[in-house]
Design an enzyme around this catalytic site. Structure first.
Site, PDB file in Angstrom:
ATOM      1  N   ARG A   1       1.029  -1.230   0.091  1.00  0.00           N
ATOM      2  CA  ARG A   1       0.006   0.066   0.151  1.00  0.00           C
ATOM      3  C   ARG A   1       0.710   0.872  -0.006  1.00  0.00           C
ATOM      4  O   ARG A   1       2.060   1.216   0.781  1.00  0.00           O
ATOM      5  CB  ARG A   1      -1.028  -0.296   1.164  1.00  0.00           C
ATOM      6  CG  ARG A   1      -1.838  -1.396   1.320  1.00  0.00           C
ATOM      7  CD  ARG A   1      -2.632  -0.449   2.920  1.00  0.00           C
ATOM      8  NE  ARG A   1      -3.915  -2.043   2.917  1.00  0.00           N
ATOM      9  CZ  ARG A   1      -4.002  -3.421   3.002  1.00  0.00           C
ATOM     10  NH1 ARG A   1      -2.200  -3.255   4.334  1.00  0.00           N
ATOM     11  NH2 ARG A   1      -4.131  -3.877   3.804  1.00  0.00           N
TER      12      ARG A   1
ATOM     13  N   LYS B   1      -2.935  -1.940   7.772  1.00  0.00           N
ATOM     14  CA  LYS B   1      -4.092  -1.826   8.079  1.00  0.00           C
ATOM     15  C   LYS B   1      -4.128  -2.126   9.772  1.00  0.00           C
ATOM     16  O   LYS B   1      -3.806  -3.472   9.883  1.00  0.00           O
ATOM     17  CB  LYS B   1      -5.042  -1.421   7.302  1.00  0.00           C
ATOM     18  CG  LYS B   1      -5.084  -0.881   5.644  1.00  0.00           C
ATOM     19  CD  LYS B   1      -6.700  -1.815   5.665  1.00  0.00           C
ATOM     20  CE  LYS B   1      -7.133  -0.764   3.855  1.00  0.00           C
ATOM     21  NZ  LYS B   1      -8.244  -0.281   3.817  1.00  0.00           N
TER      22      LYS B   1
ATOM     23  N   HIS C   1      -2.181   2.102  -5.844  1.00  0.00           N
ATOM     24  CA  HIS C   1      -3.145   0.581  -5.668  1.00  0.00           C
ATOM     25  C   HIS C   1      -3.178   0.647  -6.644  1.00  0.00           C
ATOM     26  O   HIS C   1      -3.630  -0.908  -6.313  1.00  0.00           O
ATOM     27  CB  HIS C   1      -4.092   0.915  -4.952  1.00  0.00           C
ATOM     28  CG  HIS C   1      -4.816   0.779  -3.864  1.00  0.00           C
ATOM     29  ND1 HIS C   1      -4.510   0.885  -2.867  1.00  0.00           N
ATOM     30  CD2 HIS C   1      -6.150  -0.442  -3.491  1.00  0.00           C
ATOM     31  CE1 HIS C   1      -4.841  -0.638  -2.221  1.00  0.00           C
ATOM     32  NE2 HIS C   1      -6.347  -0.835  -2.330  1.00  0.00           N
TER      33      HIS C   1
ATOM     34  N   ARG D   1      -0.281  -2.527  -6.623  1.00  0.00           N
ATOM     35  CA  ARG D   1      -0.700  -3.427  -5.585  1.00  0.00           C
ATOM     36  C   ARG D   1      -2.043  -4.210  -6.586  1.00  0.00           C
ATOM     37  O   ARG D   1      -1.664  -5.546  -6.350  1.00  0.00           O
ATOM     38  CB  ARG D   1      -1.600  -3.194  -4.370  1.00  0.00           C
ATOM     39  CG  ARG D   1      -1.870  -4.134  -3.713  1.00  0.00           C
ATOM     40  CD  ARG D   1      -2.137  -3.067  -2.474  1.00  0.00           C
ATOM     41  NE  ARG D   1      -3.109  -3.687  -1.234  1.00  0.00           N
ATOM     42  CZ  ARG D   1      -2.902  -4.859  -0.490  1.00  0.00           C
ATOM     43  NH1 ARG D   1      -1.619  -4.951  -0.519  1.00  0.00           N
ATOM     44  NH2 ARG D   1      -3.535  -4.712   0.290  1.00  0.00           N
TER      45      ARG D   1
ATOM     46  N   HIS E   1      -4.791  -8.946   3.554  1.00  0.00           N
ATOM     47  CA  HIS E   1      -6.255  -8.898   4.091  1.00  0.00           C
ATOM     48  C   HIS E   1      -6.614  -9.522   5.016  1.00  0.00           C
ATOM     49  O   HIS E   1      -6.555 -10.700   5.202  1.00  0.00           O
ATOM     50  CB  HIS E   1      -7.153  -9.432   3.259  1.00  0.00           C
ATOM     51  CG  HIS E   1      -6.666  -8.761   1.157  1.00  0.00           C
ATOM     52  ND1 HIS E   1      -7.038  -8.985  -0.009  1.00  0.00           N
ATOM     53  CD2 HIS E   1      -6.262  -7.380   1.663  1.00  0.00           C
ATOM     54  CE1 HIS E   1      -7.214  -7.518  -0.374  1.00  0.00           C
ATOM     55  NE2 HIS E   1      -6.519  -7.160  -0.171  1.00  0.00           N
TER      56      HIS E   1
ATOM     57  N   TYR F   1      -9.804 -10.773  -6.714  1.00  0.00           N
ATOM     58  CA  TYR F   1      -8.988 -11.094  -8.016  1.00  0.00           C
ATOM     59  C   TYR F   1      -9.181 -12.347  -8.974  1.00  0.00           C
ATOM     60  O   TYR F   1      -8.741 -12.214  -9.736  1.00  0.00           O
ATOM     61  CB  TYR F   1      -7.185 -11.638  -7.519  1.00  0.00           C
ATOM     62  CG  TYR F   1      -7.277  -9.666  -6.856  1.00  0.00           C
ATOM     63  CD1 TYR F   1      -6.627  -8.439  -7.464  1.00  0.00           C
ATOM     64  CD2 TYR F   1      -7.570  -9.807  -5.164  1.00  0.00           C
ATOM     65  CE1 TYR F   1      -6.481  -7.308  -7.316  1.00  0.00           C
ATOM     66  CE2 TYR F   1      -6.807  -7.935  -5.148  1.00  0.00           C
ATOM     67  CZ  TYR F   1      -6.745  -6.933  -5.261  1.00  0.00           C
ATOM     68  OH  TYR F   1      -6.013  -6.379  -4.921  1.00  0.00           O
TER      69      TYR F   1
END
Length: 295
Positions: free
Chosen positions: A146, A170, A241, A244, A267, A276
């Protein structure tokens, strides 16, 4: 309702949950939107029920808000009422039986492998900032970082011996990601030959610096990437992004499994990673059509 309740909730998110400032600002904005609605219909948090909250969500939709943003608003309100239950300020949660709105999931934009190569090859590595840019682009793509993880990267986070980089993602979650051989070589040269000339006597452990010797900002990195993409002739609307997304898409296309990809992307829920698979299905259809004798 006692004054400062939203303020107390936001403090709870920061201290107890360890959420980032950006996430807390999003919660604050969402709850303020509902406060405006409450004021318009002359009610308060105590008297909201399922029907009124659904009316508010519909109001957001009629104003053109996307399904993903509406879903985020509902998450904010759910968490707020959960907090009120924990603090025993209310006895019943009006969001308990609310269903999440159906998401109009947009497939993420990504670059082809050729486009990635064009982008990374574009910066003039004979110039210090050009070499820095090339290294940044390679790290974004090689590790699926990120933008905040890239700009926050410290020298101590890079393990050259084992070929890994450690990032803080995150929610303050730490993860370890393999670095490609090209990324390792670029980073070694950047730290040894380029960064000492950029630092200008500043006291910082951050890896990527701007021309003034300070850590490059997210906006600064975005501008550099956008400029280089345009100059390289890439027509897509590119952002950090997008690199990414390209990292994730290309790994799946070349046989990586979803669980490993989830780990590398950081994630918490594999359903986030599963988007994806839509991209790789399209890729597999193309391969099937191209190479199957009856395709």
């Amino acid at each position: 309702m006692k004054p400062g309740l939203i303020r107390d909730f936001l403090a709870y998110l920061r201290i107890e949950k360890g959420l980032s400032n950006a996430t807390i600002e999003a919660y604050s904005s969402d709850l303020k939107n509902l406060e405006i609605f409450n004021s318009a219909i002359k009610t308060d948090w105590f008297h909201l029920d399922v029907n009124l909250i659904m009316k508010w969500l519909w109001d957001l939709k009629t104003k053109g808000m996307s399904s993903s943003s509406i879903a985020r608003h509902l998450v904010s309100v759910r968490q707020f009422y959960k907090y009120l239950m924990i603090e025993k300020i209310i006895e019943k949660d009006p969001t308990e039986h609310l269903e999440n709105p159906k998401m109009d999931r947009k497939l993420p934009e990504f670059l082809t492998e050729d486009e990635v190569e064009k982008l990374i090859a574009h910066p003039d590595e004979k110039k210090p900032l050009g070499f820095r840019n090339k290294t940044m682009f390679e790290m974004l793509y090689s590790c699926g970082l990120r933008i905040s993880e890239l700009t926050g990267l410290k020298r101590m986070d890079i393990d050259f011996q084992n070929g890994f980089v450690t990032v803080l993602g995150k929610g303050g979650k730490q993860r370890i990601i393999p670095m490609g051989e090209r990324a390792i070589n670029l980073m070694k040269d950047y730290l040894a030959l380029i960064r000492p000339g950029l630092i200008k006597g500043k006291m910082t452990e951050n890896v990527f610096l701007n021309r003034h010797g300070n850590s490059i900002s997210r906006v600064g990195c975005w501008k550099v990437l956008k400029k280089n993409a345009i100059e390289a002739g890439i027509k897509k609307n590119i952002s950090p992004h997008v690199l990414r997304h390209s990292f994730a898409t290309h790994l799946l296309q070349n046989g990586a499994d979803l669980r490993s990809l989830q780990e590398m992307l950081g994630h918490s829920d594999i359903t986030t990673t599963q988007i994806y698979t839509h991209l790789t299905r399209d890729f597999l259809k193309e391969i099937h059509s191209k190479y199957h004798p009856l395709g």
